[in-house]
Scaffold this motif. Structure first.
Motif, PDB file in Angstrom:
ATOM      1  N   TRP A 125       0.790  -1.273   0.011  1.00  0.00           N
ATOM      2  CA  TRP A 125      -0.030  -0.024   0.131  1.00  0.00           C
ATOM      3  C   TRP A 125       0.818   1.208  -0.072  1.00  0.00           C
ATOM      4  N   LEU A 126       1.994   1.215   0.851  1.00  0.00           N
ATOM      5  CA  LEU A 126       2.822   2.343   0.760  1.00  0.00           C
ATOM      6  C   LEU A 126       3.421   2.564  -0.535  1.00  0.00           C
ATOM      7  N   ALA A 127       4.087   1.485  -0.980  1.00  0.00           N
ATOM      8  CA  ALA A 127       4.561   1.392  -2.364  1.00  0.00           C
ATOM      9  C   ALA A 127       3.650   2.113  -3.509  1.00  0.00           C
ATOM     10  N   SER A 128       2.616   1.806  -3.443  1.00  0.00           N
ATOM     11  CA  SER A 128       1.526   2.226  -4.520  1.00  0.00           C
ATOM     12  C   SER A 128       1.041   3.639  -4.112  1.00  0.00           C
ATOM     13  N   HIS A 129       1.565   4.014  -3.046  1.00  0.00           N
ATOM     14  CA  HIS A 129       0.957   5.580  -2.741  1.00  0.00           C
ATOM     15  C   HIS A 129       2.276   6.481  -2.811  1.00  0.00           C
ATOM     16  N   GLY A 130       3.471   6.315  -3.460  1.00  0.00           N
ATOM     17  CA  GLY A 130       4.617   6.976  -3.783  1.00  0.00           C
ATOM     18  C   GLY A 130       5.749   6.688  -2.578  1.00  0.00           C
ATOM     19  N   TRP A 131       5.650   6.243  -1.732  1.00  0.00           N
ATOM     20  CA  TRP A 131       6.671   5.695  -0.838  1.00  0.00           C
ATOM     21  C   TRP A 131       7.678   4.859  -1.395  1.00  0.00           C
ATOM     22  N   VAL A 132       8.910   5.296  -1.355  1.00  0.00           N
ATOM     23  CA  VAL A 132       9.937   4.777  -2.052  1.00  0.00           C
ATOM     24  C   VAL A 132      11.190   4.404  -0.991  1.00  0.00           C
ATOM     25  N   PRO A 133      11.287   3.214  -0.612  1.00  0.00           N
ATOM     26  CA  PRO A 133      12.242   2.928   0.784  1.00  0.00           C
ATOM     27  C   PRO A 133      13.718   3.315  -0.123  1.00  0.00           C
ATOM     28  N   THR A 134      14.380   3.902   1.098  1.00  0.00           N
ATOM     29  CA  THR A 134      15.785   4.148   0.922  1.00  0.00           C
ATOM     30  C   THR A 134      16.622   3.241   0.828  1.00  0.00           C
ATOM     31  N   LYS A 135      17.928   3.223   0.193  1.00  0.00           N
ATOM     32  CA  LYS A 135      18.834   2.276   0.122  1.00  0.00           C
ATOM     33  C   LYS A 135      19.776   2.318   1.059  1.00  0.00           C
TER      34      LYS A 135
END
Length: 58
Positions: free
Chosen positions: A48-58
Motif C-alpha cells: 500500500w505504501l509503495a503504491s502511494h509513492g513511498w520509496v524505501p531508501t537504500k
C-alpha cells in the motif's frame, strides 16, 4: 438415512468440526499462525505504501 432432528444433526456436525479444528490448530501452533498473519499484514502495508509513492531508501 434415518430421520434425525435437523437441530441435533447440526449441533453434532458443529461439535465434530470444532474438535477437529481444535486439534489442527494445536498441531499447527498459535505462534506460527500469528507469525503468518503478522507477515501478511506487513506485506500489505508495504504494498500500500509503495503504491502511494513511498520509496524505501537504500
Amino acid at each position: 438415512m434415518p430421520d434425525i432432528d435437523k437441530d441435533v444433526q447440526k449441533e453434532a456436525v458443529k461439535e465434530a468440526l470444532r474438535e477437529w479444528l481444535d486439534s489442527q490448530f494445536a498441531t499447527f501452533g498459535k505462534w506460527t499462525l500469528s507469525g503468518l498473519v503478522a507477515s501478511a499484514f506487513a506485506g500489505m502495508i508495504y504494498l500500500w505504501l509503495a503504491s502511494h509513492g513511498w520509496v524505501p531508501t537504500k
